[in-house]
Motif scaffolding. Structure first.
Motif: not given
Length: 214
Positions: A58-72, A107-111, A115-117, A137-143
């Motif tokens: 399932v695609w959402t704008s939040a997933r695109g901005w906060l997970q897919v974009l930094p993942g790519v 990213g999750p804090t600034l979402a 206004k990115i979802g 999903y976020f904090y440990g992965l980013g660290a």
């Protein structure tokens, strides 16, 4: 033979050419972590390990901005770190990976502010699983991405004895190839000179005596 410094130095005397293994470990780790970050929101629901909406793919704008974009971005950075033998290119990949890791963390804090979802809520019935989801999903992965990117940047910024030996081997290899090429040219047989006009003109034929006077 040319000195190594004349061949491989740039930007305050730092050589650009480095062994590919210099960024291999960090690049591979960042690449795998980037794949995880970009794909886990879509495949996590298969394993009951997800944020809402907890349906796969399932695609959402939040997933695109906060997970897919930094993942790519992490995937691209990891590939550059892993494959490049140029210090500047590998360093750019490490900085790109560091930016991706930082975005996973903040990213999750600034979402909401940007206004990115909405990132959604962890699908968990216990505090432990909720914490694991946020870390995975976020904090440990980013660290982790930040850690491998930073260590790679540290290694890439240092000119080690191994780098000097690598550069000298490349220069010696090129010099040996040039010497071998020149030797082959020198040993090659020269062009055959054409016969002189006098040598090429046939003499009188004795079987036709009428052509001569006594």
């Amino acid at each position: 033979m040319r000195d190594v410094d004349d061949t491989v130095h740039a930007d305050h005397g730092r050589p650009l050419r480095i062994p590919r293994s210099r960024g291999a470990l960090g690049g591979l780790a960042v690449l795998l972590l980037g794949l995880w970050g970009a794909l886990i929101p879509f495949i996590g629901p298969y394993f009951d390990f997800a944020f809402t909406p907890d349906d796969p793919w399932v695609w959402t704008s939040a997933r695109g901005w906060l997970q897919v974009l930094p993942g790519v971005a992490a995937i691209i950075g990891g590939l550059l770190m892993l494959a490049s033998r140029n210090r500047l290119v590998a360093s750019f990949g490490a900085w790109l990976a560091a930016a991706a890791g930082l975005w996973f963390v903040i990213g999750p804090t600034l979402a909401d502010t940007l206004k990115i979802g909405d990132v959604g809520e962890p699908v968990a019935t216990s505090d432990l699983k909720r914490a694991l989801l946020q870390l995975a999903y976020f904090y440990g992965l980013g660290a982790l991405i930040l850690f491998f990117a930073a260590t790679s940047l540290g290694r890439l910024s240092v000119r080690s004895a191994r780098d000097i030996a690598f550069a000298r081997r490349e220069v010696d290899t090129r010099a040996a190839a040039e010497v071998d090429s020149r030797r082959r040219v020198a040993d090659a047989p020269g062009p055959v000179e054409p016969a002189s006009r006098a040598d090429a003109t046939p003499g009188p034929r004795p079987d036709k005596p009428g052509l001569y006077r006594s």
